[in-house]
Write a protein that holds these residues in place. Structure first.
Motif, PDB file in Angstrom:
ATOM      1  N   ASN A 135       0.807  -1.224   0.000  1.00  0.00           N
ATOM      2  CA  ASN A 135       0.000   0.000   0.000  1.00  0.00           C
ATOM      3  C   ASN A 135       0.841   1.275   0.000  1.00  0.00           C
ATOM      4  N   GLU A 136       2.175   1.080   0.000  1.00  0.00           N
ATOM      5  CA  GLU A 136       3.112   2.211   0.015  1.00  0.00           C
ATOM      6  C   GLU A 136       2.881   3.100   1.235  1.00  0.00           C
ATOM      7  N   TYR A 137       2.727   2.443   2.384  1.00  0.00           N
ATOM      8  CA  TYR A 137       2.556   3.163   3.649  1.00  0.00           C
ATOM      9  C   TYR A 137       3.891   3.231   4.383  1.00  0.00           C
ATOM     10  N   LYS A 138       4.076   4.304   5.109  1.00  0.00           N
ATOM     11  CA  LYS A 138       5.208   4.406   6.035  1.00  0.00           C
ATOM     12  C   LYS A 138       4.668   4.170   7.441  1.00  0.00           C
ATOM     13  N   ILE A 172      -2.366   3.681   9.873  1.00  0.00           N
ATOM     14  CA  ILE A 172      -1.921   2.547   9.056  1.00  0.00           C
ATOM     15  C   ILE A 172      -2.167   1.230   9.782  1.00  0.00           C
ATOM     16  N   GLU A 173      -1.843   1.214  11.066  1.00  0.00           N
ATOM     17  CA  GLU A 173      -2.046  -0.001  11.862  1.00  0.00           C
ATOM     18  C   GLU A 173      -3.531  -0.353  11.939  1.00  0.00           C
ATOM     19  N   ALA A 174      -4.365   0.680  12.058  1.00  0.00           N
ATOM     20  CA  ALA A 174      -5.817   0.457  12.100  1.00  0.00           C
ATOM     21  C   ALA A 174      -6.307  -0.135  10.780  1.00  0.00           C
ATOM     22  N   LYS A 175      -5.776   0.352   9.683  1.00  0.00           N
ATOM     23  CA  LYS A 175      -6.174  -0.169   8.371  1.00  0.00           C
ATOM     24  C   LYS A 175      -5.753  -1.630   8.216  1.00  0.00           C
ATOM     25  N   PHE A 176      -4.583  -1.943   8.741  1.00  0.00           N
ATOM     26  CA  PHE A 176      -4.101  -3.324   8.680  1.00  0.00           C
ATOM     27  C   PHE A 176      -5.039  -4.264   9.439  1.00  0.00           C
ATOM     28  N   ILE A 177      -5.378  -3.889  10.668  1.00  0.00           N
ATOM     29  CA  ILE A 177      -6.267  -4.721  11.487  1.00  0.00           C
ATOM     30  C   ILE A 177      -7.650  -4.807  10.845  1.00  0.00           C
ATOM     31  N   ASP A 178      -8.131  -3.669  10.332  1.00  0.00           N
ATOM     32  CA  ASP A 178      -9.454  -3.638   9.710  1.00  0.00           C
ATOM     33  C   ASP A 178      -9.501  -4.539   8.470  1.00  0.00           C
ATOM     34  N   TYR A 179      -8.406  -4.549   7.716  1.00  0.00           N
ATOM     35  CA  TYR A 179      -8.364  -5.350   6.481  1.00  0.00           C
ATOM     36  C   TYR A 179      -8.394  -6.841   6.789  1.00  0.00           C
ATOM     37  N   PHE A 180      -7.702  -7.254   7.860  1.00  0.00           N
ATOM     38  CA  PHE A 180      -7.561  -8.677   8.154  1.00  0.00           C
ATOM     39  C   PHE A 180      -8.508  -9.180   9.242  1.00  0.00           C
ATOM     40  N   LYS A 181      -9.439  -8.340   9.695  1.00  0.00           N
ATOM     41  CA  LYS A 181     -10.284  -8.778  10.810  1.00  0.00           C
ATOM     42  C   LYS A 181     -11.326  -9.824  10.404  1.00  0.00           C
ATOM     43  N   ILE A 437     -11.656   5.048  15.804  1.00  0.00           N
ATOM     44  CA  ILE A 437     -11.052   6.302  16.269  1.00  0.00           C
ATOM     45  C   ILE A 437      -9.851   6.674  15.404  1.00  0.00           C
ATOM     46  N   SER A 438      -9.012   5.683  15.089  1.00  0.00           N
ATOM     47  CA  SER A 438      -7.815   5.958  14.293  1.00  0.00           C
ATOM     48  C   SER A 438      -8.167   6.392  12.875  1.00  0.00           C
ATOM     49  N   LEU A 439      -9.075   5.646  12.244  1.00  0.00           N
ATOM     50  CA  LEU A 439      -9.442   5.987  10.863  1.00  0.00           C
ATOM     51  C   LEU A 439     -10.149   7.333  10.791  1.00  0.00           C
ATOM     52  N   ASN A 440     -10.948   7.628  11.790  1.00  0.00           N
ATOM     53  CA  ASN A 440     -11.657   8.902  11.802  1.00  0.00           C
ATOM     54  C   ASN A 440     -10.706  10.087  11.952  1.00  0.00           C
ATOM     55  N   SER A 441      -9.554   9.820  12.578  1.00  0.00           N
ATOM     56  CA  SER A 441      -8.592  10.913  12.804  1.00  0.00           C
ATOM     57  C   SER A 441      -7.996  11.437  11.498  1.00  0.00           C
ATOM     58  N   SER A 442      -8.057  10.613  10.443  1.00  0.00           N
ATOM     59  CA  SER A 442      -7.479  11.015   9.158  1.00  0.00           C
ATOM     60  C   SER A 442      -8.490  11.701   8.248  1.00  0.00           C
ATOM     61  N   THR A 477     -10.066   9.038   2.940  1.00  0.00           N
ATOM     62  CA  THR A 477      -9.842   8.310   4.199  1.00  0.00           C
ATOM     63  C   THR A 477      -8.408   7.790   4.297  1.00  0.00           C
ATOM     64  N   ASN A 478      -7.754   7.536   3.146  1.00  0.00           N
ATOM     65  CA  ASN A 478      -6.361   7.089   3.142  1.00  0.00           C
ATOM     66  C   ASN A 478      -5.374   8.251   3.191  1.00  0.00           C
ATOM     67  N   SER A 479      -5.913   9.471   3.301  1.00  0.00           N
ATOM     68  CA  SER A 479      -5.088  10.698   3.339  1.00  0.00           C
ATOM     69  C   SER A 479      -4.227  10.838   2.083  1.00  0.00           C
TER      70      SER A 479
END
Length: 666
Positions: A135-138, A172-181, A437-442, A477-479
């Motif tokens: 996803n080219e995330y840092k 990014i960590e939230a997106k990872f967990i959300d993707y694999f949940k 909460i994390s995703l909403n912050s972006s 949402t991905n900023s």
């Protein structure tokens, strides 16, 4: 293995111990295996003694990347000493000055499980790295650091003395967990880390369950979730808070101002229900998403708003009728001034400021410990601004708490709560809240998104499709769109062609990204899922063997106890026989004395029977000798014969002697 991987493995192990419940009597028992493994490690290294248990603490930190405070470690080691030093052998000795001695100490009970879990964590860490590359995330955190962020947030509600630094939101960590949940094997690993992270809070605080009357004042977003006008996860969280709170006798209240605010919000959403698309995609917790999920139209939403009072009455909440003087007083508070600047909505700011004032007055004083707070303003917000972060004095516990945080405290304070809220369900609730909460912050401010949505409907016609709006929302949402307001500025210049062109460009970019990454991600988690299944099978086998061993250990313990009892009774019976035989020896000794007397008398009578009787008569006529013989005869009857009878034939006396021996053995 890095420190973060060690910590994640440790958390996973703590979760396993909690779930198994084997020999866990209190919070410190979760950490006994860690201390035991550290002692085993020191023993293996040839370290047999130390001047301070700080050395043991350092070994635990090195092995598990977890710091156990010295007072807690002292209790843990004292318990290990009591467990290990049996049968008079001192395998581990802890002295009053905190020095220690290790003689013979070995512990391998969780070794295989720990190794398997460390492999799982290693694979999870690799998965996260590959996810970021695709996803080219840092990355901002590791997964365990991100999850620990939630623990730090919770700790602020437990003790105001704790210094908690603000951390990034971990999008990014939230997106990872959300993707694999939705992939059980992978999500289970993450849930175990989450549970272990919370269990580790026992090291910092001794949390006791509320015993006094507690009042929960519900915020608008909490009630909206309770009415199933949010995500299904939010509804589940709020329903569980109400369920557990009612079982504990908490008072659940609602301001009449909150009812008005809910009505106004629902009417406003009903007006926009047919011309709102972007907001739904950008914010999954928007009321309009719930309407789409439930198939509600404008009339349905307006009907819910009309009947809100009756709905809440059926829920059994206590309605607080706020007086004007309370609102006037709230307007003078620092909270109102801060909220007014943040919210840009005076009515909403006054609502929350009034609620906070009510909680303050209900508490009666500023509190520094969670258990001192007898009233809370409970919200289900996914926005840090809405949770009123940063406007409280840091030296005191805040008046507001999120629903998931309240659930966490209830879960920690009462181990029996697993009957009402199992670990799997609890971890899902906590992680879903973190993700939201994390995703909403972006996400940009709702006003900016609403303006962009209005511009799309104003200029799009048939040029901008539903798919374009979805792709645009994804990039927001991905900023990936750094300045959303720039799109609104283009629209404000009545430049329809340029505006539509930019929207289509952003959509095409996202379409290309989705095509490239979806195949890679699908291959990635398929590969990892196979590995995780192998690890899970090994862990399940270990758990099964552990349970069988646990049952065998219980059987063996029972057998050992039975053998101990048998040995104890054999020892008692042996002592009783010795006690009884002593009376026989005394009888024999007395008889020997009598026989000796007769032999001596016969000797002096020249073994003549007539002389024997004559000498015997002389003895009888001698008053002194007669009294001596009578006395000896009495002693023989009272002490010798009676003693034999009492020790052999008097059951009550024999039983009393056995009980006396039992007391001595204990």
């Amino acid at each position: 293995m890095t420190d973060n991987q060690k910590k994640a493995t440790t958390y996973s192990l703590l979760s396993h111990i909690r779930n198994s419940g084997t020999f866990v009597e209190g919070p410190i028992d979760y950490f006994l295996p860690l201390a035991k493994r550290a002692l085993n490690s020191l023993n293996t290294k040839g370290i047999k003694a130390g001047k301070s248990i700080i050395e043991i603490s350092d070994e635990i930190t090195a092995m598990f990347s977890l710091e156990i405070p010295i007072p807690v470690l002292s209790k843990i080691l004292a318990k290990i000493q009591a467990e290990e030093n049996v049968s008079g052998e001192e395998n581990f000795k802890l002295y009053s000055d905190h020095s220690y001695q290790i003689k013979k100490y070995y512990f391998y009970e969780y070794e295989q499980l720990y190794q398997e879990k460390s492999k799982e964590i290693f694979e999870l860490n690799n998965l996260f790295k590959e996810f970021c590359q695709i996803n080219e995330y840092k990355t901002e955190f590791s997964i365990v650091e991100y999850i620990d962020k939630n623990k730090k947030s919770l700790l602020k509600h437990l003790n105001s003395d704790l210094k908690v630094e603000n951390t990034k939101n971990g999008v990014i960590e939230a997106k990872f967990i959300d993707y694999f949940k939705n992939i059980p094997n992978i999500f289970d690993l993450i849930k175990n880390i989450y549970l272990g992270s919370l269990i580790s809070t026992y090291l910092e605080f001794e949390i006791s369950e509320y015993k006094d009357e507690v009042e929960l004042l519900l915020d608008t977003n909490f009630v909206i979730s309770l009415m199933d006008l949010n995500t299904t996860e939010s509804t589940k969280t709020c329903e569980k808070v109400i369920e557990l709170s009612r079982r504990r006798g908490y008072k659940i209240s609602l301001m009449n101002d909150t009812i008005k605010e809910i009505q106004q919000l629902l009417y406003k959403k009903a007006e926009n229900i047919n011309n709102s698309t972007l907001i739904k995609y950008v914010n999954p917790e928007d009321i309009l998403n719930a309407c789409e999920r439930r198939g509600l139209n404008k009339v349905d939403l307006e009907r819910i708003a009309d009947n809100i009072q009756d709905t809440l009455n059926k829920m059994g909440f206590f309605i607080l009728f706020i007086q004007d003087n309370m609102r006037s007083k709230a307007k003078q508070t620092e909270e109102y001034k801060s909220l007014k600047e943040v919210r840009l909505n005076k009515v909403s700011a006054l609502h929350d400021a009034t609620a906070l004032l009510y909680v303050k007055e209900k508490r009666g004083k500023k509190v520094t410990k969670f258990e001192q707070a007898k009233c809370w303003f409970v919200n289900n917000s996914i926005n840090n601004i809405d949770t009123n972060e940063g406007i409280y004095q840091k030296e005191f516990i805040s008046e507001s708490i999120r629903a998931d945080e309240l659930l966490s405290v209830l879960w920690l304070s009462n181990p029996e709560i697993k009957k009402e809220l199992n670990e799997d369900e609890f971890a899902e609730i906590g992680l879903n809240s973190m993700i939201s909460i994390s995703l909403n912050s972006s996400i940009p401010k709702s006003a900016v998104i609403k303006e962009l949505e209005d511009n799309i409907f104003k200029y799009s016609g048939e040029d901008i499709t539903e798919k374009d709006i979805l792709n645009l929302a994804t990039r927001i949402t991905n900023s990936q769109i750094k300045n959303v307001q720039e799109l609104n500025e283009i629209a404000s210049e009545d430049n329809k062609i340029e505006f539509v062109k930019r929207i289509k460009e952003e959509s095409d970019k996202q379409e290309l990204i989705e095509k490239n990454k979806n195949n890679k991600l699908a291959a990635l988690y398929t590969k990892l899922e196979k590995k995780i299944k192998v690890f899970d099978k090994k862990v399940d086998e270990y758990s099964l063997n552990s349970n069988l061993l646990g049952k065998e250990n219980l059987v063996l313990q029972d057998e050992v106890q039975e053998l101990k009892k048998q040995l104890e009774w054999e020892k008692i019976n042996s002592e009783v026989k010795k006690w009884q035989i002593k009376s026989v020896y005394m009888l024999l000794f007395s008889l020997l004395l009598f026989v000796a007397f007769l032999l001596i008398l016969g000797f002096f009578s020249n073994w003549n029977l007539i002389e024997f009787y004559e000498n015997l008569e002389i003895f009888k006529k001698n008053i002194i000798l007669r009294w001596v013989i009578t006395g000896l005869y009495s002693v023989f009857n009272v002490f010798v014969l009676a003693n034999v009878f009492i020790r052999y034939y008097n059951e009550s006396n024999i039983k009393a002697y056995k009980e006396k021996l039992q007391q001595k053995l204990k």
